[in-house]
Design an enzyme around this catalytic site. Structure first.
Site, mmCIF file in Angstrom:
data_model
loop_
_atom_site.group_PDB
_atom_site.id
_atom_site.type_symbol
_atom_site.label_atom_id
_atom_site.label_comp_id
_atom_site.label_asym_id
_atom_site.label_seq_id
_atom_site.Cartn_x
_atom_site.Cartn_y
_atom_site.Cartn_z
ATOM 1 N N HIS A 306 0.857 -1.188 0.000
ATOM 2 C CA HIS A 306 0.000 0.000 0.000
ATOM 3 C C HIS A 306 0.889 1.233 0.000
ATOM 4 O O HIS A 306 1.944 1.223 0.656
ATOM 5 C CB HIS A 306 -0.906 0.006 1.244
ATOM 6 C CG HIS A 306 -2.068 0.928 1.103
ATOM 7 N ND1 HIS A 306 -1.971 2.271 1.350
ATOM 8 C CD2 HIS A 306 -3.336 0.692 0.704
ATOM 9 C CE1 HIS A 306 -3.147 2.825 1.127
ATOM 10 N NE2 HIS A 306 -3.994 1.905 0.722
ATOM 11 N N ASP A 363 -7.958 -5.337 -0.117
ATOM 12 C CA ASP A 363 -8.458 -6.161 -1.219
ATOM 13 C C ASP A 363 -8.090 -7.633 -1.086
ATOM 14 O O ASP A 363 -8.538 -8.451 -1.877
ATOM 15 C CB ASP A 363 -7.901 -5.625 -2.556
ATOM 16 C CG ASP A 363 -8.440 -4.241 -2.864
ATOM 17 O OD1 ASP A 363 -9.645 -4.030 -2.639
ATOM 18 O OD2 ASP A 363 -7.674 -3.383 -3.318
HETATM 19 N N1 CMC Z 1 4.180 -7.689 -4.738
HETATM 20 C C1 CMC Z 1 5.543 -7.703 -4.850
HETATM 21 N N2 CMC Z 1 6.311 -6.595 -4.670
HETATM 22 C C2 CMC Z 1 5.691 -5.457 -4.379
HETATM 23 C C3 CMC Z 1 4.273 -5.368 -4.245
HETATM 24 C C4 CMC Z 1 3.528 -6.552 -4.426
HETATM 25 N N3 CMC Z 1 2.188 -6.528 -4.313
HETATM 26 N N4 CMC Z 1 3.923 -4.100 -3.943
HETATM 27 C C5 CMC Z 1 5.067 -3.393 -3.887
HETATM 28 N N5 CMC Z 1 6.130 -4.204 -4.146
HETATM 29 C C6 CMC Z 1 7.560 -3.831 -4.117
HETATM 30 C C7 CMC Z 1 7.944 -3.048 -5.350
HETATM 31 O O1 CMC Z 1 8.395 -3.906 -6.393
HETATM 32 C C8 CMC Z 1 9.034 -2.143 -4.813
HETATM 33 O O2 CMC Z 1 10.208 -2.926 -4.672
HETATM 34 P P1 CMC Z 1 11.659 -2.251 -4.941
HETATM 35 O O3 CMC Z 1 11.811 -1.213 -3.868
HETATM 36 O O4 CMC Z 1 12.615 -3.378 -4.846
HETATM 37 O O5 CMC Z 1 11.576 -1.654 -6.322
HETATM 38 C C9 CMC Z 1 8.549 -1.805 -3.399
HETATM 39 O O6 CMC Z 1 7.745 -2.936 -3.016
HETATM 40 C C10 CMC Z 1 7.746 -0.522 -3.320
HETATM 41 O O7 CMC Z 1 6.645 -0.640 -4.223
HETATM 42 P P2 CMC Z 1 6.041 0.565 -5.070
HETATM 43 O O8 CMC Z 1 5.360 0.014 -6.274
HETATM 44 O O9 CMC Z 1 7.097 1.602 -5.297
HETATM 45 O O10 CMC Z 1 4.988 1.135 -4.030
HETATM 46 P P3 CMC Z 1 3.786 2.105 -4.357
HETATM 47 O O11 CMC Z 1 3.465 2.818 -3.114
HETATM 48 O O12 CMC Z 1 4.083 2.933 -5.563
HETATM 49 O O13 CMC Z 1 2.593 1.103 -4.764
HETATM 50 C C11 CMC Z 1 0.782 -0.386 -4.639
HETATM 51 C C12 CMC Z 1 1.584 0.707 -3.925
HETATM 52 C C13 CMC Z 1 -0.475 -0.686 -3.830
HETATM 53 C C14 CMC Z 1 0.362 0.108 -6.020
HETATM 54 C C15 CMC Z 1 1.655 -1.672 -4.756
HETATM 55 O O14 CMC Z 1 2.003 -2.135 -3.471
HETATM 56 C C16 CMC Z 1 0.971 -2.774 -5.551
HETATM 57 O O15 CMC Z 1 1.061 -2.789 -6.785
HETATM 58 N N6 CMC Z 1 0.235 -3.717 -4.863
HETATM 59 C C17 CMC Z 1 -0.518 -4.735 -5.575
HETATM 60 C C18 CMC Z 1 -1.848 -4.167 -6.043
HETATM 61 C C19 CMC Z 1 -2.820 -3.971 -4.901
HETATM 62 O O16 CMC Z 1 -3.023 -4.847 -4.081
HETATM 63 N N7 CMC Z 1 -3.486 -2.797 -4.891
HETATM 64 C C20 CMC Z 1 -4.500 -2.459 -3.898
HETATM 65 C C21 CMC Z 1 -4.045 -1.378 -2.975
HETATM 66 S S1 CMC Z 1 -5.093 -1.171 -1.529
HETATM 67 C C22 CMC Z 1 -6.641 -0.688 -2.069
HETATM 68 C C23 CMC Z 1 -6.674 0.505 -2.952
HETATM 69 O O17 CMC Z 1 -5.856 1.422 -2.908
HETATM 70 O O18 CMC Z 1 -7.604 0.570 -3.725
#
Ligand code: CMC
Length: 429
Positions: A306, A363
């Site tokens: 998140h 989710d």
């Molecule tokens: N699985 C594997 N690695 C992950 C995941 C995941 N679900 N989420 C983040 N990471 C890793 C990412 O690869 C990065 O690693 P590194 O630092 O080595 O490059 C690190 O964690 C930080 O991730 P980010 O993408 O820079 O973080 P963000 O804040 O931009 O993204 C997020 C947040 C929710 C989009 C992301 O965690 C994600 O894609 N999660 C899966 C989709 C999901 O479940 N979304 C629902 C969110 S909650 C409800 C809502 O908001 O609607």
């Protein structure tokens, strides 16, 4: 603490006011930065940018705290109803008995959609995703209400907000009926908000449908947990669109489309698809965890991580325990729940997830409950949208009541070509 921060630039230094929120959140006010210095700030993905002040929802991602109007989500989940929470979010206070009764009545009175709008459903193909239908239908509502245009939409928010809350439930159920080819079931005003929705979803003209109280309560809980989440992607979209004086229906229709993305609300459908994929592949959880950790695999563990929570999402905590309760009270045994549990357990002790503070989010378990309630996977994000409507309305209202509101218009740092002369086709290499 000093009242200002000093920003030292190569050619000048300026003082920037420091602001503190009611929960001691801290901000640097840069609203005059460009006018005074010529500099802008660059913050891709708005990781550090506050776009507004807001009194609707407080969230502390480090501590795993979520409160609507000051009330802890845990207390609202246990004691409140979705209609009461909607009132709280939109009007700022818990309603009195009378206020709740008249708000509920308003929602009942406006539950029907115009017959003309009903015809529009016929234009969609049977395979259309219900989120597309939902967004198009919500945008179309503005065609039916003259009080919904421009400034009048702000002045008449009480009625337009009630219409939106009441009708989106009918539209959501009709969208589902459209995709399965069943006749629409009209709203029944004698039913409360959630049972009324369940009836429109699952009743058929040929036989009676009995609403199971545990199903209604489980859905009520999920709607409450989704009702607001401060300045997330879809809410920010609603505010950005609304800031141009687009009406509330158009603003919320845009928010619905932002919510649909798999990194946002669309993740609930993606989680279930991922769990089914793991199951069909033989149930090897470790294999998928490995894939999720490999940046080259293009695979992410859906339902984990998140932007704001760097601790267990408090909504996920509530949903996880509701999941066990609901499935056992409905006598449902879902092998996907076992896979989900194994996945969570394995990530909690895996250094990749621990170091990045990636916990299950809202989710992760919600889809398993929706499934147990008989709601198909392509409707999961619609359920999220249904829950989020009061938050979108509250944030839209707050924005228009704030005298500092301006049209949302970010800047950029241009990195393209310098000026060059047009090259005729015959001279292009
Ligand atoms: N699985 C594997 N690695 C992950 C995941 C995941 N679900 N989420 C983040 N990471 C890793 C990412 O690869 C990065 O690693 P590194 O630092 O080595 O490059 C690190 O964690 C930080 O991730 P980010 O993408 O820079 O973080 P963000 O804040 O931009 O993204 C997020 C947040 C929710 C989009 C992301 O965690 C994600 O894609 N999660 C899966 C989709 C999901 O479940 N979304 C629902 C969110 S909650 C409800 C809502 O908001 O609607």
């Amino acid at each position: 603490m000093p009242e200002t921060a000093i920003l030292q630039l190569p050619d000048q230094s300026i003082e920037l006011p420091l602001l503190t929120g009611t929960e001691d959140e801290k901000a640097v006010d840069i609203s005059k930065l460009r006018a005074q210095t010529g500099y802008i700030t660059l913050d891709t993905g708005f990781m550090n940018t506050g776009s507004c002040t807001s009194a609707v929802t407080f969230l502390d991602g480090e501590k795993g705290i979520l409160r609507y109007r000051g009330y802890p989500i845990e207390q609202l989940a246990e004691h409140s109803s979705f209609v009461e929470v909607s009132y709280l979010l939109i009007y700022g206070e818990l309603p009195t008995q009378e206020q709740l009764a008249s708000f509920s009545k308003l929602l009942s009175q406006h539950s029907l959609i115009h017959e003309g709008l009903k015809q529009v459903f016929g234009g969609f193909s049977k395979s259309a995703h219900p989120m597309v239908i939902l967004s198009a239908m919500v945008a179309s509502l503005s065609a039916y209400y003259s009080e919904a245009s421009g400034k009048a939409s702000v002045e008449n928010l009480d009625i337009n907000g009630a219409r939106l809350l009441a009708k989106i439930r009918t539209i959501a159920a009709f969208s589902y009926k459209k995709t399965i080819g069943q006749p629409f079931i009209y709203p029944t005003d004698s039913l409360a908000y959630v049972p009324n929705f369940l009836n429109m979803m699952f009743a058929v003209p040929a036989e009676p449908y009995e609403i199971h109280p545990d199903v209604a309560r489980a859905l009520e809980l999920l709607l409450i947990l989704h009702a607001d989440h401060e300045q997330n992607c879809s809410t920010s979209t609603v505010r950005v669109v609304g800031s141009s004086m687009a009406n509330v229906y158009a603003s919320v229709a845009s928010g619905i489309l932002a919510l649909w993305g798999p990194l946002h609300g669309g993740a609930n459908q993606a989680v279930l698809e991922m769990l089914a994929q793991i199951q069909n592949d033989g149930g090897d959880v470790d294999k998928f965890i490995k894939l999720g950790k490999d940046p080259d695999s293009g695979f992410r563990l859906m339902g984990f991580g998140h932007r704001v929570y760097k601790n267990y999402d408090p909504r996920a905590k509530i949903i996880k325990s509701a999941c066990d309760r609901v499935l056992s009270s409905l006598g449902v045994q879902d092998p996907l729940l076992d896979i989900a549990r194994k996945l969570e357990e394995a990530t909690l002790s895996d250094s990749y997830f621990v170091e990045r503070k990636l916990y299950p989010n809202v989710d992760f378990y919600s889809g398993i409950i929706y499934r147990a309630l008989g709601i198909p996977a392509n409707m999961f994000t619609v359920m999220f949208a249904l829950g989020r409507v009061p938050g979108w309305i509250a944030q839209w209202k707050e924005m228009h009541e704030d005298p500092r509101t301006k049209i949302a218009r970010p800047r950029q740092l241009y990195t393209g070509s310098l000026i060059r002369d047009y090259v005729p086709m015959s001279q292009r290499g």
